[in-house]
Design an enzyme around this catalytic site. Structure first.
Site, PDB file in Angstrom:
ATOM      1  N   ASP A  73      -1.803   5.892  -6.258  1.00  0.00           N
ATOM      2  CA  ASP A  73      -2.197   6.838  -5.211  1.00  0.00           C
ATOM      3  C   ASP A  73      -0.946   7.219  -4.442  1.00  0.00           C
ATOM      4  O   ASP A  73      -0.133   6.351  -4.093  1.00  0.00           O
ATOM      5  CB  ASP A  73      -3.224   6.196  -4.275  1.00  0.00           C
ATOM      6  CG  ASP A  73      -3.838   7.179  -3.300  1.00  0.00           C
ATOM      7  OD1 ASP A  73      -3.634   8.396  -3.484  1.00  0.00           O
ATOM      8  OD2 ASP A  73      -4.514   6.734  -2.352  1.00  0.00           O
ATOM      9  N   ALA A  74      -0.756   8.480  -4.154  1.00  0.00           N
ATOM     10  CA  ALA A  74       0.418   8.921  -3.400  1.00  0.00           C
ATOM     11  C   ALA A  74       0.383   8.353  -1.979  1.00  0.00           C
ATOM     12  O   ALA A  74      -0.688   8.172  -1.393  1.00  0.00           O
ATOM     13  CB  ALA A  74       0.479  10.445  -3.356  1.00  0.00           C
ATOM     14  N   HIS A 133       0.861  -1.190   0.000  1.00  0.00           N
ATOM     15  CA  HIS A 133       0.000   0.000   0.000  1.00  0.00           C
ATOM     16  C   HIS A 133       0.894   1.236   0.000  1.00  0.00           C
ATOM     17  O   HIS A 133       1.920   1.272   0.699  1.00  0.00           O
ATOM     18  CB  HIS A 133      -0.908  -0.016   1.225  1.00  0.00           C
ATOM     19  CG  HIS A 133      -1.921   1.083   1.241  1.00  0.00           C
ATOM     20  ND1 HIS A 133      -1.591   2.378   1.603  1.00  0.00           N
ATOM     21  CD2 HIS A 133      -3.245   1.105   0.941  1.00  0.00           C
ATOM     22  CE1 HIS A 133      -2.678   3.134   1.543  1.00  0.00           C
ATOM     23  NE2 HIS A 133      -3.691   2.381   1.138  1.00  0.00           N
ATOM     24  N   GLU A 151      10.077  11.825   7.281  1.00  0.00           N
ATOM     25  CA  GLU A 151       8.824  11.685   6.562  1.00  0.00           C
ATOM     26  C   GLU A 151       9.114  11.291   5.113  1.00  0.00           C
ATOM     27  O   GLU A 151      10.072  11.784   4.509  1.00  0.00           O
ATOM     28  CB  GLU A 151       8.037  12.998   6.580  1.00  0.00           C
ATOM     29  CG  GLU A 151       7.868  13.624   7.955  1.00  0.00           C
ATOM     30  CD  GLU A 151       7.011  12.788   8.891  1.00  0.00           C
ATOM     31  OE1 GLU A 151       6.287  11.898   8.407  1.00  0.00           O
ATOM     32  OE2 GLU A 151       7.070  13.037  10.103  1.00  0.00           O
ATOM     33  N   LYS A 159      10.188   7.770  13.368  1.00  0.00           N
ATOM     34  CA  LYS A 159      10.570   8.471  14.586  1.00  0.00           C
ATOM     35  C   LYS A 159      11.479   7.604  15.449  1.00  0.00           C
ATOM     36  O   LYS A 159      11.204   6.413  15.661  1.00  0.00           O
ATOM     37  CB  LYS A 159       9.317   8.846  15.395  1.00  0.00           C
ATOM     38  CG  LYS A 159       8.381   9.778  14.654  1.00  0.00           C
ATOM     39  CD  LYS A 159       7.109  10.045  15.427  1.00  0.00           C
ATOM     40  CE  LYS A 159       6.175  10.953  14.635  1.00  0.00           C
ATOM     41  NZ  LYS A 159       4.894  11.191  15.338  1.00  0.00           N
ATOM     42  N   GLU A 203      13.894  15.982  10.135  1.00  0.00           N
ATOM     43  CA  GLU A 203      14.963  16.511  10.970  1.00  0.00           C
ATOM     44  C   GLU A 203      15.746  15.364  11.599  1.00  0.00           C
ATOM     45  O   GLU A 203      15.142  14.445  12.156  1.00  0.00           O
ATOM     46  CB  GLU A 203      14.384  17.395  12.078  1.00  0.00           C
ATOM     47  CG  GLU A 203      13.567  18.577  11.564  1.00  0.00           C
ATOM     48  CD  GLU A 203      12.182  18.175  11.108  1.00  0.00           C
ATOM     49  OE1 GLU A 203      11.747  18.639  10.028  1.00  0.00           O
ATOM     50  OE2 GLU A 203      11.540  17.373  11.798  1.00  0.00           O
ATOM     51  N   ASP A 251       0.887   4.174   1.393  1.00  0.00           N
ATOM     52  CA  ASP A 251       1.216   4.725   2.709  1.00  0.00           C
ATOM     53  C   ASP A 251       2.161   3.809   3.479  1.00  0.00           C
ATOM     54  O   ASP A 251       3.038   4.269   4.209  1.00  0.00           O
ATOM     55  CB  ASP A 251      -0.054   4.958   3.527  1.00  0.00           C
ATOM     56  CG  ASP A 251      -0.932   6.060   2.965  1.00  0.00           C
ATOM     57  OD1 ASP A 251      -0.380   6.988   2.339  1.00  0.00           O
ATOM     58  OD2 ASP A 251      -2.165   5.987   3.126  1.00  0.00           O
ATOM     59  N   LYS A 252       1.979   2.504   3.313  1.00  0.00           N
ATOM     60  CA  LYS A 252       2.859   1.569   4.006  1.00  0.00           C
ATOM     61  C   LYS A 252       4.247   1.508   3.381  1.00  0.00           C
ATOM     62  O   LYS A 252       5.239   1.269   4.068  1.00  0.00           O
ATOM     63  CB  LYS A 252       2.220   0.178   4.020  1.00  0.00           C
ATOM     64  CG  LYS A 252       1.174   0.007   5.105  1.00  0.00           C
ATOM     65  CD  LYS A 252       1.855  -0.093   6.450  1.00  0.00           C
ATOM     66  CE  LYS A 252       1.231   0.819   7.460  1.00  0.00           C
ATOM     67  NZ  LYS A 252       2.048   1.032   8.636  1.00  0.00           N
ATOM     68  N   ASP A 312       5.491   9.649  21.007  1.00  0.00           N
ATOM     69  CA  ASP A 312       4.460   9.109  20.125  1.00  0.00           C
ATOM     70  C   ASP A 312       4.697   7.615  19.906  1.00  0.00           C
ATOM     71  O   ASP A 312       3.743   6.835  19.832  1.00  0.00           O
ATOM     72  CB  ASP A 312       4.509   9.815  18.756  1.00  0.00           C
ATOM     73  CG  ASP A 312       3.763  11.124  18.753  1.00  0.00           C
ATOM     74  OD1 ASP A 312       2.948  11.356  19.662  1.00  0.00           O
ATOM     75  OD2 ASP A 312       4.011  11.934  17.843  1.00  0.00           O
ATOM     76  N   ARG A 327      -0.104   7.742   7.775  1.00  0.00           N
ATOM     77  CA  ARG A 327      -1.533   7.883   7.472  1.00  0.00           C
ATOM     78  C   ARG A 327      -2.325   6.630   7.796  1.00  0.00           C
ATOM     79  O   ARG A 327      -3.531   6.594   7.525  1.00  0.00           O
ATOM     80  CB  ARG A 327      -1.729   8.246   5.999  1.00  0.00           C
ATOM     81  CG  ARG A 327      -1.368   9.679   5.688  1.00  0.00           C
ATOM     82  CD  ARG A 327      -2.069  10.213   4.462  1.00  0.00           C
ATOM     83  NE  ARG A 327      -1.734   9.502   3.240  1.00  0.00           N
ATOM     84  CZ  ARG A 327      -1.916   9.999   2.020  1.00  0.00           C
ATOM     85  NH1 ARG A 327      -2.430  11.203   1.882  1.00  0.00           N
ATOM     86  NH2 ARG A 327      -1.588   9.298   0.958  1.00  0.00           N
ATOM     87  N   LYS A 328      -1.705   5.621   8.355  1.00  0.00           N
ATOM     88  CA  LYS A 328      -2.429   4.389   8.677  1.00  0.00           C
ATOM     89  C   LYS A 328      -2.276   4.047  10.161  1.00  0.00           C
ATOM     90  O   LYS A 328      -1.948   2.924  10.541  1.00  0.00           O
ATOM     91  CB  LYS A 328      -1.917   3.242   7.793  1.00  0.00           C
ATOM     92  CG  LYS A 328      -2.349   3.381   6.340  1.00  0.00           C
ATOM     93  CD  LYS A 328      -3.852   3.212   6.184  1.00  0.00           C
ATOM     94  CE  LYS A 328      -4.334   3.437   4.759  1.00  0.00           C
ATOM     95  NZ  LYS A 328      -4.411   4.876   4.422  1.00  0.00           N
ATOM     96  N   LYS A 358      -5.662  -4.478   0.282  1.00  0.00           N
ATOM     97  CA  LYS A 358      -6.357  -4.068   1.505  1.00  0.00           C
ATOM     98  C   LYS A 358      -7.297  -5.200   1.925  1.00  0.00           C
ATOM     99  O   LYS A 358      -7.775  -5.960   1.083  1.00  0.00           O
ATOM    100  CB  LYS A 358      -7.165  -2.785   1.278  1.00  0.00           C
ATOM    101  CG  LYS A 358      -6.348  -1.594   0.835  1.00  0.00           C
ATOM    102  CD  LYS A 358      -7.212  -0.369   0.601  1.00  0.00           C
ATOM    103  CE  LYS A 358      -7.618   0.275   1.907  1.00  0.00           C
ATOM    104  NZ  LYS A 358      -8.295   1.590   1.682  1.00  0.00           N
ATOM    105  N   LYS A 405      10.948   9.961  20.758  1.00  0.00           N
ATOM    106  CA  LYS A 405       9.624  10.506  20.489  1.00  0.00           C
ATOM    107  C   LYS A 405       8.590   9.645  21.196  1.00  0.00           C
ATOM    108  O   LYS A 405       8.409   8.470  20.876  1.00  0.00           O
ATOM    109  CB  LYS A 405       9.327  10.539  18.992  1.00  0.00           C
ATOM    110  CG  LYS A 405       9.905  11.722  18.242  1.00  0.00           C
ATOM    111  CD  LYS A 405      11.395  11.668  18.087  1.00  0.00           C
ATOM    112  CE  LYS A 405      11.905  12.739  17.122  1.00  0.00           C
ATOM    113  NZ  LYS A 405      13.385  12.740  17.066  1.00  0.00           N
ATOM    114  N   PHE A 416      -8.016  -4.116 -10.725  1.00  0.00           N
ATOM    115  CA  PHE A 416      -7.082  -3.472  -9.804  1.00  0.00           C
ATOM    116  C   PHE A 416      -5.666  -3.792 -10.303  1.00  0.00           C
ATOM    117  O   PHE A 416      -4.921  -4.509  -9.665  1.00  0.00           O
ATOM    118  CB  PHE A 416      -7.307  -3.986  -8.383  1.00  0.00           C
ATOM    119  CG  PHE A 416      -6.545  -3.243  -7.303  1.00  0.00           C
ATOM    120  CD1 PHE A 416      -5.694  -2.181  -7.585  1.00  0.00           C
ATOM    121  CD2 PHE A 416      -6.694  -3.618  -5.975  1.00  0.00           C
ATOM    122  CE1 PHE A 416      -5.005  -1.522  -6.592  1.00  0.00           C
ATOM    123  CE2 PHE A 416      -6.009  -2.959  -4.964  1.00  0.00           C
ATOM    124  CZ  PHE A 416      -5.153  -1.913  -5.274  1.00  0.00           C
TER     125      PHE A 416
END
Length: 403
Positions: free
Chosen positions: A253-254, A16, A44, A280, A57, A18-19, A286, A259-260, A177, A284, A245
């Site tokens: 798709d970018a 995917h 990122e 990260k 960074e 995003d992955k 998060d 995002r997941k 998916k 961090k 597909f």
């Protein structure tokens, strides 16, 4: 809690878009941590048609100095790492190819103002890398104490990816998916009512005998992953419901890092603080505080103190100790939630849940993160061993602290 209800979770494959971005970002984290265990990384990634862009960074010995000068050979290592990650996933398509994609690196030095709040000094402990709230969760729906809907969604795609890599399913392409809907009765999974699988495929597998072959394959994977007791006449399958597909991944798709986050955690079965993990370093919170929250929740359930547990931690940037610890066993606890909170505070090995304490206890300053960046960060094993936050080695300490 309702006695009967439907619940759904989704997963996405390693291919995917995003992955792909998440895996590249975490490959960079691993590269830098292998050079400097105290490296600071916020990487990122954006992926699109035959293009990968890095931004963020960083700081670390043997990587980049404060003036933004790269150590010798590091820029080349970064590009090689990116291309190797895309190749491992399996992208050799006209619209996204590991060897032909354009690559841009816009990583730059970490802000000195952020660094001064995070770095440990002679008179203070290391501070949190950012403010925020983090959640951990565990429940007894699966052996790994994960929500069943998400666990099955992940495993369907993991199996399909393994078959694609081995050649057992040569008609599959990397992007896919899945979605699993279960009917729960008395809080336990009773039946699968809907299975959705959309997978990128080779040309021709959207019609006729080849389409039938693809559909039969997916149903067999589902049968192998889900317990037979959950499948039956009421299970409805939606396999590539939109039709063809063939164009997928970053060409279709970018993709963007982070995002997941619901796929990465608990599939919607628990709250989420909003922060992504991938790209990260473990200063961090998060990332590191979400990992320790899962660790605490899993050990609470494994200790028999509850069948369902949510943990929340909160931090302020530059402050070492958490602002709050919250335990919710959703009415399933054998002792009071406040008693569990107090017990956690009495366990010295947790290091007061400071960023440094978390990293030390879980051993997070290691290049272990790319393996987390597809099929979820929780409820998984890596190369035969648990991720450190999946261990249940705190059970005895919890029981002793409650005695």
């Amino acid at each position: 809690m309702r006695s009967a209800y439907l619940f759904t979770s989704e997963s996405v494959s390693e291919g995917h878009p995003d992955k792909v971005a998440d895996q590249i970002s975490d490959a960079i984290v691993d590269l830098f941590l292998s050079k400097d265990p105290e490296a600071r990384v916020a990487c990122e990634t954006m992926t699109t048609t035959n293009r990968v862009v890095l931004a963020g960074e960083i700081r670390g010995k043997g990587i980049m100095d404060e003036a933004g000068n790269w150590a010798e050979g590091v820029r080349e290592e970064i590009e090689r790492t990116v291309r190797e990650t895309v190749k491992r996933i399996g992208y050799e398509q006209e619209g996204f190819h590991w060897d032909r994609l354009d690559f841009a690196n816009h990583l730059h030095p970490q802000s000195a103002h952020i660094a001064q709040g995070v770095d440990a000094g002679a008179e203070k402990d290391e501070g949190a890398g950012d403010q925020g709230i983090m959640f951990g969760f565990a429940c007894d729906e699966t052996p790994d104490l994960m929500p069943a809907t998400l666990d099955y969604s992940h495993k369907i795609l993991e199996r399909m990816a393994a078959d694609r890599h081995s050649g057992a399913a040569p008609f599959l392409e990397p992007d896919a998916k899945s979605q699993v809907t279960l009917r729960f009765e008395n809080g336990k999974p009773a039946k699968a009512t809907a299975i959705v699988v959309s997978t990128q495929h080779k040309p021709g597998y959207d019609q006729g005998e080849k389409q039938a072959e693809l559909h039969a394959y997916v149903k067999q994977v589902v049968a192998d992953v889900l317990p037979a007791s959950l499948l039956g006449n009421e299970t409805v399958y939606h396999i590539n419901p939109t039709g063809s597909f063939e164009i997928g991944g970053p060409d279709g798709d970018a993709g963007i890092t982070g995002r997941k986050i619901i796929v990465d955690t608990y599939g919607g079965a628990a709250p989420h603080g909003g922060g992504a993990f991938s790209g990260k370093d473990p200063t961090k919170v998060d990332r590191s505080a979400a990992y320790i929250s899962r660790y605490l929740a899993k050990n609470i359930v494994a200790a028999g103190l509850a069948t369902r547990c949510t943990i929340q931690l909160a931090y302020a940037i530059g402050v070492s100790k958490p602002l709050s610890l919250y335990v919710d066993t959703h009415g399933t606890g054998t002792v009071g939630d406040d008693a569990i909170e107090a017990a956690i505070g009495r366990i010295d090995k947790l290091g007061n849940l400071t960023p440094r304490g978390i990293r030390t206890h879980l051993g997070l300053n290691k290049p272990i993160y790319q393996r987390t960046a597809a099929y979820g960060h929780f409820g998984r094993h890596a190369e035969g061993d648990y991720f450190p936050w999946e261990k249940t080695d705190l059970v005895d300490d919890l029981k002793a602290a409650l005695a």
